[in-house]
Design a protein around this motif. Structure first.
Motif, PDB file in Angstrom:
ATOM      1  N   TYR A  61       2.197  -8.035 -24.886  1.00 32.79           N
ATOM      2  CA  TYR A  61       2.584  -7.446 -23.610  1.00 32.79           C
ATOM      3  C   TYR A  61       1.356  -6.710 -23.073  1.00 32.79           C
ATOM      4  N   ILE A  62       0.939  -7.055 -21.875  1.00 34.78           N
ATOM      5  CA  ILE A  62      -0.239  -6.428 -21.290  1.00 34.78           C
ATOM      6  C   ILE A  62       0.207  -5.399 -20.260  1.00 34.78           C
ATOM      7  N   VAL A  63      -0.231  -4.175 -20.451  1.00 37.83           N
ATOM      8  CA  VAL A  63       0.163  -3.062 -19.587  1.00 37.83           C
ATOM      9  C   VAL A  63      -1.071  -2.534 -18.870  1.00 37.83           C
ATOM     10  N   LEU A  64      -1.012  -2.517 -17.532  1.00 37.72           N
ATOM     11  CA  LEU A  64      -2.116  -1.989 -16.739  1.00 37.72           C
ATOM     12  C   LEU A  64      -1.995  -0.473 -16.636  1.00 37.72           C
ATOM     13  N   ASN A  65      -3.054   0.233 -16.982  1.00 39.55           N
ATOM     14  CA  ASN A  65      -3.076   1.687 -16.840  1.00 39.55           C
ATOM     15  C   ASN A  65      -3.624   2.107 -15.482  1.00 39.55           C
ATOM     16  N   SER A  66      -4.631   1.372 -14.999  1.00 45.40           N
ATOM     17  CA  SER A  66      -5.196   1.697 -13.685  1.00 45.40           C
ATOM     18  C   SER A  66      -5.967   0.504 -13.136  1.00 45.40           C
ATOM     19  N   MET A  67      -5.989   0.432 -11.786  1.00 42.50           N
ATOM     20  CA  MET A  67      -6.810  -0.544 -11.064  1.00 42.50           C
ATOM     21  C   MET A  67      -7.448   0.176  -9.883  1.00 42.50           C
ATOM     22  N   ASN A  68      -8.765   0.234  -9.863  1.00 46.92           N
ATOM     23  CA  ASN A  68      -9.479   0.893  -8.784  1.00 46.92           C
ATOM     24  C   ASN A  68     -10.325  -0.134  -8.046  1.00 46.92           C
ATOM     25  N   THR A  69     -10.119  -0.223  -6.730  1.00 45.50           N
ATOM     26  CA  THR A  69     -10.736  -1.277  -5.938  1.00 45.50           C
ATOM     27  C   THR A  69     -11.686  -0.716  -4.880  1.00 45.50           C
ATOM     28  N   THR A  70     -12.822  -1.368  -4.749  1.00 45.64           N
ATOM     29  CA  THR A  70     -13.776  -1.055  -3.693  1.00 45.64           C
ATOM     30  C   THR A  70     -14.057  -2.334  -2.909  1.00 45.64           C
ATOM     31  N   PHE A  71     -13.894  -2.281  -1.582  1.00 45.21           N
ATOM     32  CA  PHE A  71     -14.178  -3.430  -0.734  1.00 45.21           C
ATOM     33  C   PHE A  71     -15.543  -3.249  -0.085  1.00 45.21           C
ATOM     34  N   SER A  72     -16.332  -4.322  -0.099  1.00 38.61           N
ATOM     35  CA  SER A  72     -17.684  -4.262   0.461  1.00 38.61           C
ATOM     36  C   SER A  72     -17.868  -5.149   1.682  1.00 38.61           C
ATOM     37  N   ASN A  73     -17.186  -6.300   1.686  1.00 33.43           N
ATOM     38  CA  ASN A  73     -17.337  -7.254   2.775  1.00 33.43           C
ATOM     39  C   ASN A  73     -16.043  -8.016   2.978  1.00 33.43           C
ATOM     40  N   PHE A  74     -15.921  -8.654   4.138  1.00 37.25           N
ATOM     41  CA  PHE A  74     -14.782  -9.531   4.377  1.00 37.25           C
ATOM     42  C   PHE A  74     -14.836 -10.717   3.412  1.00 37.25           C
ATOM     43  N   LEU A  75     -13.649 -11.193   3.056  1.00 38.89           N
ATOM     44  CA  LEU A  75     -13.520 -12.400   2.249  1.00 38.89           C
ATOM     45  C   LEU A  75     -13.016 -13.518   3.152  1.00 38.89           C
ATOM     46  N   PHE A  76     -13.663 -14.677   3.102  1.00 44.11           N
ATOM     47  CA  PHE A  76     -13.292 -15.801   3.948  1.00 44.11           C
ATOM     48  C   PHE A  76     -12.783 -16.968   3.102  1.00 44.11           C
ATOM     49  N   PRO A  77     -12.023 -17.888   3.708  1.00 41.34           N
ATOM     50  CA  PRO A  77     -11.394 -18.965   2.927  1.00 41.34           C
ATOM     51  C   PRO A  77     -12.329 -20.118   2.578  1.00 41.34           C
ATOM     52  N   VAL A  78     -13.445 -19.782   1.956  1.00 40.93           N
ATOM     53  CA  VAL A  78     -14.368 -20.776   1.403  1.00 40.93           C
ATOM     54  C   VAL A  78     -14.655 -20.379  -0.042  1.00 40.93           C
ATOM     55  N   GLY A  79     -15.576 -21.074  -0.687  1.00 43.34           N
ATOM     56  CA  GLY A  79     -15.841 -20.811  -2.097  1.00 43.34           C
ATOM     57  C   GLY A  79     -16.263 -19.377  -2.388  1.00 43.34           C
ATOM     58  N   ALA A  80     -15.808 -18.858  -3.524  1.00 48.68           N
ATOM     59  CA  ALA A  80     -16.176 -17.515  -3.975  1.00 48.68           C
ATOM     60  C   ALA A  80     -16.115 -17.485  -5.495  1.00 48.68           C
ATOM     61  N   THR A  81     -16.866 -16.562  -6.077  1.00 40.68           N
ATOM     62  CA  THR A  81     -16.949 -16.451  -7.534  1.00 40.68           C
ATOM     63  C   THR A  81     -16.375 -15.124  -8.005  1.00 40.68           C
TER      64      THR A  81
END
Length: 255
Positions: free
Chosen positions: A164-184
């Motif tokens: 059982y995998i339990v998430l304690n925290s998720m912290n997100t930082t956005f830097s740029n727009f994401l578009f519907p083409v390839g991404a890694t």
């Protein structure tokens, strides 16, 4: 598309606004043009690169449209062959909700995968009316990347157990727009304690990169528990939540 065009991008119909903004094609638009004979005079070869929203099902439909007009020698489809992550690694029941494909291990701390957006993904079907893809997609993709790495490379060391995998925290930082083409997606293990098989702790950073630029970074702190360690606590708290909800409803009810 004229005979002078040597390459073209096609995306799923869900990303119509993006296609119109950048001069790309949607799946429906391109197949309509093919069926109407608009591309019959192509000298070729024309390379049609598939973006997000184009899976094997859609690709087959597009190939059939090309073949009907006998354009196989002039229209060349360029499509990723990366396989979607497996159901048991992502805890997802529907393939159209899988957001990562081609999971690989780069070194002992780094793992990579490709972003994969199905045209009917659960995060897109309600609304996708912008040129960019909403930020929640990046967050969910990072979560899935984390799960896939943990299940495939960590908990798999004890195959007799289903963790059982339990998430304690998720912290997100956005830097740029994401578009519907390839991404890694690139996951780095910042810290891990696997010394006790019944309770594994892992902290990672997942970076989502597109066109050489970071779009988002998500730091995830989580633990994986062996079966039996959480059920009693979970059930006890579930019963407590039910009792509290019923008491609150009764206290505020109008009879």
């Amino acid at each position: 598309m004229s005979s002078a065009v040597t390459s073209r991008l096609v995306v799923g119909d869900r990303f119509r606004d993006f296609a119109e903004a950048v001069g790309a094609e949607t799946l429906s638009g391109l197949t309509r043009s093919l069926d109407a004979g608009d591309l019959d005079t192509l000298q070729g070869p024309v390379h049609v690169v598939t973006g997000q929203g184009i899976g094997e099902f859609e690709l087959s439909y597009l190939r059939d449209a090309i073949t009907r007009r006998q354009l196989d020698d002039r229209v060349v489809l360029v499509h990723s062959t990366a396989l979607p992550a497996r159901r048991q690694e992502l805890h997802k029941a529907r393939e159209d909700n899988v957001l990562i494909a081609g999971l690989t291990q780069a070194d002992d701390r780094t793992y990579e995968a490709q972003l994969r957006l199905h045209d009917h993904n659960e995060l897109l079907v309600d609304v996708q009316d912008r040129v960019h893809v909403q930020g929640m997609v990046a967050i969910e993709a990072a979560r899935q990347m984390f799960l896939a790495v943990i299940e495939h490379y960590f908990t798999a060391r004890w195959p007799q157990q289903r963790y059982y995998i339990v998430l304690n925290s998720m912290n997100t930082t956005f830097s740029n727009f994401l578009f519907p083409v390839g991404a890694t997606l690139r996951l780095t293990v910042d810290e891990a304690d696997l010394s006790e098989p019944s309770r594994l702790t892992v902290r990672t950073t997942v970076e989502l990169e597109q066109a050489g630029r970071a779009a988002a970074a998500v730091t995830i702190d989580a633990a994986a528990f062996a079966p039996g360690l959480l059920e009693e606590k979970e059930l006890r708290r579930a019963k407590g939540a039910v009792a509290s909800a019923v008491d609150t409803a009764l206290a505020t009810a109008t009879v």
